[in-house]
Design a protein around this motif. Structure first.
Motif, PDB file in Angstrom:
ATOM      1  N   MET A   1       2.430   9.710  -5.075  1.00 44.81           N
ATOM      2  CA  MET A   1       2.720  10.988  -4.416  1.00 44.81           C
ATOM      3  C   MET A   1       4.179  11.390  -4.524  1.00 44.81           C
ATOM      4  O   MET A   1       4.504  12.580  -4.406  1.00 44.81           O
ATOM      5  N   GLY A   2       5.058  10.421  -4.711  1.00 43.86           N
ATOM      6  CA  GLY A   2       6.479  10.725  -4.807  1.00 43.86           C
ATOM      7  C   GLY A   2       7.206  10.716  -3.480  1.00 43.86           C
ATOM      8  O   GLY A   2       8.433  10.817  -3.450  1.00 43.86           O
ATOM      9  N   SER A   3       6.479  10.622  -2.374  1.00 44.98           N
ATOM     10  CA  SER A   3       7.113  10.622  -1.056  1.00 44.98           C
ATOM     11  C   SER A   3       6.198   9.894  -0.071  1.00 44.98           C
ATOM     12  O   SER A   3       5.032   9.631  -0.364  1.00 44.98           O
ATOM     13  N   VAL A   4       6.752   9.585   1.094  1.00 43.69           N
ATOM     14  CA  VAL A   4       5.984   8.916   2.142  1.00 43.69           C
ATOM     15  C   VAL A   4       6.239   9.626   3.466  1.00 43.69           C
ATOM     16  O   VAL A   4       7.214  10.372   3.609  1.00 43.69           O
ATOM     17  N   THR A   5       5.377   9.384   4.418  1.00 49.52           N
ATOM     18  CA  THR A   5       5.538   9.989   5.734  1.00 49.52           C
ATOM     19  C   THR A   5       6.576   9.231   6.547  1.00 49.52           C
ATOM     20  O   THR A   5       7.041   8.155   6.153  1.00 49.52           O
TER      21      THR A   5
ATOM     22  N   GLU B   1       0.831  -1.203   0.000  1.00 50.20           N
ATOM     23  CA  GLU B   1       0.000   0.000   0.000  1.00 50.20           C
ATOM     24  C   GLU B   1       0.868   1.257   0.000  1.00 50.20           C
ATOM     25  O   GLU B   1       0.596   2.229  -0.716  1.00 50.20           O
ATOM     26  N   ILE B   2       1.926   1.230   0.783  1.00 43.24           N
ATOM     27  CA  ILE B   2       2.840   2.385   0.867  1.00 43.24           C
ATOM     28  C   ILE B   2       3.571   2.586  -0.451  1.00 43.24           C
ATOM     29  O   ILE B   2       3.739   3.729  -0.912  1.00 43.24           O
ATOM     30  N   GLN B   3       4.007   1.485  -1.082  1.00 39.94           N
ATOM     31  CA  GLN B   3       4.726   1.612  -2.352  1.00 39.94           C
ATOM     32  C   GLN B   3       3.820   2.198  -3.428  1.00 39.94           C
ATOM     33  O   GLN B   3       4.271   3.003  -4.253  1.00 39.94           O
ATOM     34  N   GLU B   4       2.547   1.825  -3.443  1.00 38.90           N
ATOM     35  CA  GLU B   4       1.605   2.407  -4.403  1.00 38.90           C
ATOM     36  C   GLU B   4       1.440   3.898  -4.164  1.00 38.90           C
ATOM     37  O   GLU B   4       1.452   4.710  -5.093  1.00 38.90           O
ATOM     38  N   ARG B   5       1.307   4.244  -2.879  1.00 39.56           N
ATOM     39  CA  ARG B   5       1.150   5.657  -2.540  1.00 39.56           C
ATOM     40  C   ARG B   5       2.414   6.446  -2.885  1.00 39.56           C
ATOM     41  O   ARG B   5       2.347   7.591  -3.322  1.00 39.56           O
ATOM     42  N   LYS B   6       3.558   5.823  -2.686  1.00 42.02           N
ATOM     43  CA  LYS B   6       4.824   6.498  -2.986  1.00 42.02           C
ATOM     44  C   LYS B   6       4.972   6.747  -4.476  1.00 42.02           C
ATOM     45  O   LYS B   6       5.462   7.799  -4.901  1.00 42.02           O
ATOM     46  N   SER B   7       4.535   5.774  -5.299  1.00 43.81           N
ATOM     47  CA  SER B   7       4.625   5.959  -6.753  1.00 43.81           C
ATOM     48  C   SER B   7       3.676   7.048  -7.243  1.00 43.81           C
ATOM     49  O   SER B   7       3.949   7.718  -8.247  1.00 43.81           O
TER      50      SER B   7
END
Length: 375
Positions: free
Chosen positions: A268-272, A260-266
């Protein structure tokens, strides 16, 4: 050297907890102090922690010591390239030790079986935990439905398959051993040796002696050996599987978070910061399982094989012991040494004679007994 230091440094905190527990036993603490004063009086050590910390301090000093030697070595010296390689190697060893220690700390956090009451489980529920579990469940359904691709790790998948096979084998063997023991106990419920047969000699008494020997000697010894050589090791092996099972389950949860985080990173370009920590947790658990499961599977299979060998040997011994006693009892009977063809001929004649007696009895009974009268 690196492997030894990895295990030692990762286990250092646990060793300190053991030393702390020793301090609570005055007698044991006194013996430790006497041993230290007798063997290493020059150190002035008051407990074992003085020595336990030495390897941890030493491995971190090696890079500093080598760097200092390199600093004072001319670049033209023949040993200079070797010293450079040594500095890099020791720096990498320390980095690997720290990474292994971090992975073990993450595993220790998750591999303990939790025994929570229903109230405790409800107390843990909050908006964040419910949202996280819902997201994981949704992604798991999408995996099963083929909507999204599951992250493949062939090396880990093969190791987990072998591990789950071991878990299943241990569970089935525990169930089978318990069932086998239950059936054997049910077979021993009849106790002919405890009843007065009013027969002084013959096969009935021989059977009585045999049953008494089996109930009072053979089976109690067999049951005791079965518990010591099969049941206890099997339960210990089953307990050993609990920690890795928890870690495998947690790895799946963290994998779903990671995807889920990797999808969001791709997107948004960044993660919390929390998402980065969750990613690192998954990577640490996965790396630790890939490193540790091969050895664990190997040891578990060896233990399982030894338990099965013990079970087979116990059953062979039981059969041999029972057969030996049965042969001793048979030898005391009139037909004990009779050739087999003669024995079967005697059995056939006896059955025919008994059958003839039974028919004669039935005929006599019908003759003597008056016919029923219709009321």
């Amino acid at each position: 050297m690196e492997t030894v230091y990895k295990i030692y440094c990762a286990s250092y905190e646990h060793a300190l907890l053991l030393v702390e527990s020793y301090r609570k036993d005055p007698r044991l603490q006194e013996e430790i102090l006497e041993t230290l004063n007798a063997t290493v009086p020059h150190t002035g050590a008051s407990d074992l922690s003085f020595f336990l910390v030495m390897p941890v301090q030493r491995v971190t000093k090696y890079p500093l010591l080598l760097a200092k030697i390199l600093e004072n070595t001319p670049t033209s010296a023949s040993a200079y390239p070797a010293l450079q390689a040594a500095v890099r190697a020791m720096a990498q060893v320390n980095a690997n030790i720290n990474e292994y220690k971090r992975r073990r700390e993450v595993a220790t956090k998750y591999n303990k079986a939790e025994h929570l009451t229903l109230r405790d489980r409800f107390a843990r529920l909050n908006t964040h935990s419910i949202a996280k579990k819902t997201t994981r469940l949704s992604r798991l359904f999408m995996h099963e439905a083929g909507i999204v691709a599951k992250t493949e790790d062939r090396e880990y998948d093969d190791l987990e398959e072998k591990f789950q096979c071991v878990v299943s084998s241990v569970a089935v063997l525990k169930e089978n051993v318990a069932s086998y023991l239950g059936h054997l106990e049910a077979f021993l419920v009849p106790t002919p040796h405890k009843h007065e047969l009013q027969i002084d000699e013959g096969p009935a008494q021989q059977y009585r002696h045999f049953a008494e020997y089996f109930h009072r000697t053979v089976f109690p010894e067999f049951k005791q050996r079965l518990d010591r050589l099969v049941c206890q090791p099997l339960c210990s092996l089953s307990d050993m599987l609990v920690g890795p099972q928890q870690l495998v389950k947690k790895r799946l949860d963290k994998l779903l978070d990671y995807e889920e985080i990797q999808e969001r990173k791709s997107e948004m370009g960044s993660v919390t910061y929390d998402e980065e920590a969750a990613t690192n947790t998954y990577l640490a658990i996965n790396a630790l399982l890939v490193a540790e499961l091969p050895r664990f599977n190997q040891v578990a299979v060896q233990l399982l094989g030894q338990i099965l060998c013990s079970l087979s040997a116990l059953q062979r011994d039981l059969a041999a012991q029972v057969l030996h006693q049965a042969e001793k009892e048979l030898e005391q009977m009139p037909h004990g040494r009779m050739p087999l063809p003669s024995f079967w001929k005697m059995v056939e004649d006896t059955l025919q004679q008994s059958g003839a007696q039974l028919r004669t009895f039935c005929q006599t009974f019908q003759t003597v007994t008056p016919s029923p009268v219709t009321q």
